[in-house]
Design an enzyme around this catalytic site. Structure first.
Site, PDB file in Angstrom:
ATOM      1  N   ASP A  35      22.965  93.894 -66.649  1.00  0.00           N
ATOM      2  CA  ASP A  35      24.370  93.905 -67.057  1.00  0.00           C
ATOM      3  C   ASP A  35      24.808  95.274 -67.567  1.00  0.00           C
ATOM      4  OD1 ASP A  35      24.197  91.304 -66.452  1.00  0.00           O
ATOM      5  OD2 ASP A  35      24.616  90.536 -68.473  1.00  0.00           O
ATOM      6  N   GLN A  37      23.702  98.234 -66.800  1.00  0.00           N
ATOM      7  CA  GLN A  37      23.916  99.199 -65.722  1.00  0.00           C
ATOM      8  C   GLN A  37      25.201  98.884 -64.965  1.00  0.00           C
ATOM      9  OE1 GLN A  37      19.989  98.264 -64.209  1.00  0.00           O
ATOM     10  NE2 GLN A  37      19.427 100.415 -64.313  1.00  0.00           N
ATOM     11  N   TYR A  38      25.427  97.574 -64.751  1.00  0.00           N
ATOM     12  CA  TYR A  38      26.648  97.161 -64.065  1.00  0.00           C
ATOM     13  C   TYR A  38      27.872  97.577 -64.880  1.00  0.00           C
ATOM     14  CZ  TYR A  38      30.171  94.195 -61.888  1.00  0.00           C
ATOM     15  OH  TYR A  38      31.302  93.750 -61.267  1.00  0.00           O
ATOM     16  N   ASP A  39      27.820  97.295 -66.182  1.00  0.00           N
ATOM     17  CA  ASP A  39      28.950  97.629 -67.041  1.00  0.00           C
ATOM     18  C   ASP A  39      29.244  99.125 -67.026  1.00  0.00           C
ATOM     19  OD1 ASP A  39      29.084  94.998 -67.643  1.00  0.00           O
ATOM     20  OD2 ASP A  39      28.150  95.166 -69.627  1.00  0.00           O
ATOM     21  N   SER A  84      41.398  65.973 -44.063  1.00  0.00           N
ATOM     22  CA  SER A  84      40.491  65.320 -44.982  1.00  0.00           C
ATOM     23  C   SER A  84      39.265  64.854 -44.185  1.00  0.00           C
ATOM     24  CB  SER A  84      41.293  64.191 -45.607  1.00  0.00           C
ATOM     25  OG  SER A  84      40.468  63.277 -46.199  1.00  0.00           O
ATOM     26  N   GLU A 115      25.706  69.400 -44.643  1.00  0.00           N
ATOM     27  CA  GLU A 115      26.011  70.255 -45.795  1.00  0.00           C
ATOM     28  C   GLU A 115      26.197  69.406 -47.042  1.00  0.00           C
ATOM     29  OE1 GLU A 115      29.581  72.384 -44.792  1.00  0.00           O
ATOM     30  OE2 GLU A 115      28.736  73.107 -42.912  1.00  0.00           O
ATOM     31  N   LYS A 117      28.377  68.141 -50.032  1.00  0.00           N
ATOM     32  CA  LYS A 117      29.810  68.008 -50.249  1.00  0.00           C
ATOM     33  C   LYS A 117      30.078  68.490 -51.669  1.00  0.00           C
ATOM     34  CE  LYS A 117      33.519  64.723 -49.398  1.00  0.00           C
ATOM     35  NZ  LYS A 117      34.290  64.947 -50.610  1.00  0.00           N
ATOM     36  N   ASP A 119      31.842  69.277 -54.996  1.00  0.00           N
ATOM     37  CA  ASP A 119      32.913  68.552 -55.667  1.00  0.00           C
ATOM     38  C   ASP A 119      33.805  69.507 -56.461  1.00  0.00           C
ATOM     39  OD1 ASP A 119      34.347  66.364 -56.285  1.00  0.00           O
ATOM     40  OD2 ASP A 119      32.927  65.532 -57.727  1.00  0.00           O
ATOM     41  N   ARG A 138      44.856  73.258 -51.051  1.00  0.00           N
ATOM     42  CA  ARG A 138      45.046  72.396 -49.896  1.00  0.00           C
ATOM     43  C   ARG A 138      46.404  71.696 -49.958  1.00  0.00           C
ATOM     44  NH1 ARG A 138      43.880  66.862 -49.039  1.00  0.00           N
ATOM     45  NH2 ARG A 138      43.725  66.413 -46.816  1.00  0.00           N
ATOM     46  N   GLU A 176      35.387  75.564 -50.877  1.00  0.00           N
ATOM     47  CA  GLU A 176      35.589  74.796 -52.100  1.00  0.00           C
ATOM     48  C   GLU A 176      35.465  75.704 -53.314  1.00  0.00           C
ATOM     49  OE1 GLU A 176      36.202  71.754 -51.169  1.00  0.00           O
ATOM     50  OE2 GLU A 176      35.941  70.432 -52.897  1.00  0.00           O
ATOM     51  N   TYR A 228      33.031  76.957 -46.110  1.00  0.00           N
ATOM     52  CA  TYR A 228      32.421  76.015 -45.168  1.00  0.00           C
ATOM     53  C   TYR A 228      33.188  75.806 -43.880  1.00  0.00           C
ATOM     54  CZ  TYR A 228      35.469  72.943 -47.962  1.00  0.00           C
ATOM     55  OH  TYR A 228      36.526  72.401 -48.627  1.00  0.00           O
ATOM     56  N   LYS A 292      28.473  67.334 -39.781  1.00  0.00           N
ATOM     57  CA  LYS A 292      29.400  67.923 -38.814  1.00  0.00           C
ATOM     58  C   LYS A 292      28.722  68.128 -37.463  1.00  0.00           C
ATOM     59  CE  LYS A 292      31.604  70.582 -42.496  1.00  0.00           C
ATOM     60  NZ  LYS A 292      31.845  71.910 -43.089  1.00  0.00           N
ATOM     61  N   LYS A 316      28.833  59.442 -48.894  1.00  0.00           N
ATOM     62  CA  LYS A 316      29.004  59.497 -50.347  1.00  0.00           C
ATOM     63  C   LYS A 316      27.807  58.864 -51.060  1.00  0.00           C
ATOM     64  CE  LYS A 316      32.915  59.921 -51.988  1.00  0.00           C
ATOM     65  NZ  LYS A 316      34.009  60.762 -52.401  1.00  0.00           N
ATOM     66  N   CYS A 410      33.975  62.274 -95.143  1.00  0.00           N
ATOM     67  CA  CYS A 410      32.952  62.928 -94.335  1.00  0.00           C
ATOM     68  C   CYS A 410      31.630  62.190 -94.528  1.00  0.00           C
ATOM     69  CB  CYS A 410      32.811  64.389 -94.755  1.00  0.00           C
ATOM     70  SG  CYS A 410      31.364  65.171 -94.031  1.00  0.00           S
ATOM     71  N   CYS A 413      29.172  64.886 -96.597  1.00  0.00           N
ATOM     72  CA  CYS A 413      29.410  65.377 -97.961  1.00  0.00           C
ATOM     73  C   CYS A 413      30.406  64.519 -98.727  1.00  0.00           C
ATOM     74  CB  CYS A 413      29.874  66.825 -97.924  1.00  0.00           C
ATOM     75  SG  CYS A 413      31.546  66.996 -97.295  1.00  0.00           S
ATOM     76  N   CYS A 428      36.398  67.404 -91.679  1.00  0.00           N
ATOM     77  CA  CYS A 428      35.914  67.519 -93.048  1.00  0.00           C
ATOM     78  C   CYS A 428      36.366  68.888 -93.543  1.00  0.00           C
ATOM     79  CB  CYS A 428      34.382  67.425 -93.067  1.00  0.00           C
ATOM     80  SG  CYS A 428      33.669  68.085 -94.585  1.00  0.00           S
ATOM     81  N   CYS A 433      30.166  71.926 -96.818  1.00  0.00           N
ATOM     82  CA  CYS A 433      29.535  70.707 -96.288  1.00  0.00           C
ATOM     83  C   CYS A 433      28.234  71.060 -95.564  1.00  0.00           C
ATOM     84  CB  CYS A 433      30.498  70.006 -95.328  1.00  0.00           C
ATOM     85  SG  CYS A 433      29.744  68.669 -94.388  1.00  0.00           S
TER      86      CYS A 433
HETATM   87  S1  IVH Z   1      34.637  70.581 -44.228  1.00  0.00           S
HETATM   88  C1  IVH Z   1      38.068  68.827 -41.822  1.00  0.00           C
HETATM   89  N1  IVH Z   1      32.580  70.885 -45.758  1.00  0.00           N
HETATM   90  O1  IVH Z   1      35.677  67.491 -49.101  1.00  0.00           O
HETATM   91  C2  IVH Z   1      36.867  69.241 -42.516  1.00  0.00           C
HETATM   92  N2  IVH Z   1      34.540  69.946 -46.716  1.00  0.00           N
HETATM   93  O2  IVH Z   1      36.737  64.806 -48.798  1.00  0.00           O
HETATM   94  C3  IVH Z   1      37.094  70.402 -43.366  1.00  0.00           C
HETATM   95  N3  IVH Z   1      34.360  69.462 -49.111  1.00  0.00           N
HETATM   96  O3  IVH Z   1      38.980  68.440 -48.390  1.00  0.00           O
HETATM   97  C4  IVH Z   1      36.320  70.348 -44.596  1.00  0.00           C
HETATM   98  N4  IVH Z   1      32.310  70.195 -49.350  1.00  0.00           N
HETATM   99  O4  IVH Z   1      37.633  69.824 -50.068  1.00  0.00           O
HETATM  100  C5  IVH Z   1      33.836  70.455 -45.687  1.00  0.00           C
HETATM  101  N5  IVH Z   1      30.672  71.286 -47.023  1.00  0.00           N
HETATM  102  C6  IVH Z   1      31.939  70.849 -46.941  1.00  0.00           C
HETATM  103  C7  IVH Z   1      32.637  70.336 -48.050  1.00  0.00           C
HETATM  104  C8  IVH Z   1      33.936  69.892 -47.893  1.00  0.00           C
HETATM  105  C9  IVH Z   1      33.362  69.674 -49.966  1.00  0.00           C
HETATM  106  C10 IVH Z   1      35.640  68.831 -49.497  1.00  0.00           C
HETATM  107  C11 IVH Z   1      36.877  69.462 -48.938  1.00  0.00           C
HETATM  108  C12 IVH Z   1      37.603  68.346 -48.222  1.00  0.00           C
HETATM  109  C13 IVH Z   1      37.044  67.142 -48.911  1.00  0.00           C
HETATM  110  C14 IVH Z   1      37.173  65.898 -48.071  1.00  0.00           C
END
Ligand code: IVH
Length: 672
Positions: A35, A37-39, A84, A115, A117, A119, A138, A176, A228, A292, A316, A410, A413, A428, A433
């Site tokens: 850090d 050196q980076y700084d 989606s 891949e 997913k 969140d 989105r 994401e 992705y 995919k 899921k 409290c 105390c 408190c 305390c």
């Molecule tokens: S591909 C049409 N890849 O999941 C496909 N989506 O439930 C384009 N998400 O809206 C998305 N990880 O926000 C893809 N490895 C991944 C993902 C991913 C998370 C999300 C993305 C999408 C939502 C759908």
């Protein structure tokens, strides 16, 4: 004085270097420099740009955070809609998906990419000629919000792409934005501490942070990103998805490392099932897997319904919830006196750990849920990390239970509690305390703050209960015999504890600031403050306006810091620490200490800016040893005017020779 052309070259070189290190750190998780050196690189670039504002460009690493908050986001229409994904919940459903694909493609010759997913929330980044020009959420898939200013603060997202790979003129990258679990936990801890409501999970925290109108706050939120997919591209990147991702990676974009190819649906299922338990080892949340079809031409054949593509399906993971019984409700005192209800539960296993307690956050939340002792409750891990009660099975409530009363005193105390300005938080008010003191000490010694090894919760408990420690500074006055008299503490471990405490005396200033427990000030803001003021003395005397003027320090934090140092009680805490021998290290002192630490340095000839004695003192101050004769053990020879035979000797032995300018650069920590 350097020529303008030299400055420009140096600036460009620094930017390239910083981008490379950002990429190594944020994308590849494989930093090459520390850090400090980076700084130093960053500080040099900032200084040069400040002196030459005409050379500042939008894609400079210094330009991630913009100055002014927006009033409202403008909207962006996505050139290619952001669809989606349909969900599945079992291996059977995945097989059914595979059969549909096979029927439509009319061939068994296809493969998959599997891949995680992630969140978080989906965004689309638009690069034109390799430069990031906009970033959008989105939204409804057709139209999203323009969150460019916020996107630019995410360090994992390159402002300009690496040129090694031919980058198309227009490239929309989709991916994401997420909040790493650790950052989420830390953010919620700070929010709860400050009486603000915590985010329910990392996804909400990421979404909330990306949709802030003030990018300076977003910049403090530690967001990250995985690419992705692509949207509009002026030239396709590859014929299949896997190679497309490899190209994105080669351009410097973060692509998740756990992406796998699968030859058939059996392999897909195997990968999906394996990640069910494994996902808890990651530092980010996943709620499933995305499966995919790999080849682009086959994706085209499959096409999409209005909502989702037919070449892609999500698997899921089963929800991680469990039922248990509330055995008792305890009230904890936080480090600034906030009282928090905690449910003690009949032990139950959830997401790989045994859960015995769950936070109820605050009394409002507890009343809303109406949690009572004896209740059967459903618990969930918020972002699969901190267990929380999400539901009370009132239909199974045993007879005779009573609503839990908000305490009037409290629990530690016995002081009368007060309601916080927000009305949500009960505190408190007693600064003496011992419950608060223990929490403050734990935080002070914690890993993100003074990092005092071996000073854990149970030791702190004993030290406070026996009256050995009544404030931070008392830690530095502990004697071996005090410690050796404690439970489970021999001579040796007592000495180890003392060594750990001694060690912490010279922590960097930012750690010291973070350790004080000033409301709203966490590790990140402490770093900003340390860098800005350079010394504790300067920060202590800073005005409100001066604090507010700092990027990344909002008005609430500025007020809190200002107020802290105006309070005689707090000033005494700080003075007492300094008197006990704590010496927070400023950046300059630290980098100097690094420059020559444990090095033997010989000065020869006459220097322009130092007498011989001053030069020797500077070497010592920087942790080095000043010697008068050159030998094999010499690390550096500083050669001034008319250096004489010592220089010859140095050359003969192959000792590194530096001139006065390099010597000064090393002392100021600017050398690279
Ligand atoms: S591909 C049409 N890849 O999941 C496909 N989506 O439930 C384009 N998400 O809206 C998305 N990880 O926000 C893809 N490895 C991944 C993902 C991913 C998370 C999300 C993305 C999408 C939502 C759908």
């Amino acid at each position: 004085m350097a020529m303008a052309g030299d400055v420009k070259k140096r600036i460009e070189r620094l930017r390239r270097e910083i981008r490379r290190h950002d990429h190594l750190y944020y994308v590849l998780s494989a930093p090459e420099i520390d850090d400090r050196q980076y700084d130093a690189l960053f500080a040099e670039l900032k200084d040069l740009e400040a002196a030459h504002p005409e050379l500042v460009t939008a894609d400079s690493p210094t330009q991630r955070v913009s100055g002014r908050p927006l009033d409202v986001f403008s909207t962006v229409r996505h050139a290619v809609p952001m669809l989606s994904i349909d969900n599945t919940y079992s291996a059977e459903e995945l097989r059914a998906f595979d059969e549909r694909v096979r029927r439509q493609l009319d061939t068994p010759e296809y493969d998959y990419v599997v891949e995680l997913k992630i969140d978080g929330l989906a965004v689309s980044l638009r690069y034109e000629h390799g430069r990031l020009v906009s970033g959008a959420t989105r939204g409804d898939g057709e139209v999203g919000d323009d969150v460019t200013a916020n996107i630019r603060t995410i360090k994992a997202i390159p402002l300009s792409l690496l040129d090694g790979d031919a980058v198309p003129a227009v490239l929309e990258v989709r991916g994401e934005v997420y909040m790493p679990t650790r950052s989420f936990v830390e953010l919620n801890r700070m929010r709860t501490e400050a009486g603000e409501s915590p985010f329910a999970n990392p996804r909400n925290a990421a979404a909330g942070s990306l949709k802030l109108l003030d990018a300076r706050i977003t910049a403090t939120r530690n967001l990250a990103f995985f690419a992705y997919a692509t949207g509009e591209v002026s030239q396709p990147l590859a014929r299949d998805h896997y190679r497309m991702l490899e190209r994105l990676r080669a351009m410097g974009l973060p692509v998740n490392p756990h992406i796998q190819r699968a030859k058939n649906i059996d392999e897909v299922i195997e990968i999906c099932l394996a990640w069910g338990p494994k996902r808890f080892e990651l530092d980010y949340q996943t709620d499933g897997m995305v499966v995919k079809i790999n080849r682009c031409d086959q994706r085209d054949i499959l096409g999409a319904t209005g909502r989702a593509p037919r070449w892609c399906i999500a698997y899921k993971f089963p929800a991680e919830r469990a039922e248990t019984v509330v055995e008792s409700i305890a009230v904890q005192v936080g480090k600034s006196g906030a009282l928090t209800p905690v449910a003690n539960l009949a032990p139950v296993s959830l997401s790989g750990t045994t859960v015995k307690r769950a936070s109820l956050h605050n009394f409002d939340e507890m009343r809303r849920l109406d949690v009572r002792v004896g209740d059967t409750v459903v618990i969930e891990k918020a972002g699969e990390i901190i267990p929380q009660v999400v539901e009370v099975k009132t239909e199974r409530r045993p007879p005779g239970t009573k609503p839990f009363e908000v305490p009037k005193k409290c629990p530690v105390c016995d002081s009368e509690v007060v309601k916080d300005e927000t009305g949500v938080c009960v505190r408190c008010p007693n600064p003496q305390c011992s419950g608060q003191l223990k929490e403050r000490l734990r935080y002070f010694a914690g890993r993100g703050q003074m990092d005092i090894e071996r000073l854990g919760a149970s030791l702190i408990e004993q030290l406070v209960d026996r009256g050995l420690v009544q404030g931070f500074a008392d830690l530095y006055r502990l004697r071996k015999e005090d410690l050796a008299a404690l439970e489970r503490m021999g001579e040796k471990s007592a000495q180890n504890v003392l060594d750990g405490i001694e060690d912490s005396k010279t922590r960097p200033l930012w750690r010291f600031l973070a350790a004080l427990g000033i409301r709203h000030v966490g590790g990140q803001s402490a770093q900003v403050l340390a860098e800005h003021f350079g010394s504790l003395a300067a920060l202590r005397e800073a005005s409100r306006e001066e604090l507010e003027a700092i990027d990344q320090i909002g008005p609430v934090m500025a007020e809190s810091i200002y107020g802290y140092f105006r309070e005689p009680r707090h000033r005494a805490v700080v003075d007492d620490l300094l008197a006990a021998g704590v010496q927070p290290q400023t950046e300059a002192a630290r980098s100097r200490a690094g420059a020559f630490s444990d090095k033997t340095v010989v000065v020869t000839g006459s220097l322009e800016n130092f007498t011989r004695q001053q030069a020797q003192q500077a070497i010592k101050d920087a942790g080095g040893k000043a010697s008068s004769s050159v030998s094999k053990k010499t690390d550096f020879v500083v050669a001034g005017a008319e250096p004489g035979s010592k220089l010859d000797k140095a050359r003969e032995l192959g000792v590194t020779v530096i001139d006065e300018r390099q010597f000064m650069e090393m002392l100021s920590g600017r050398a690279n």
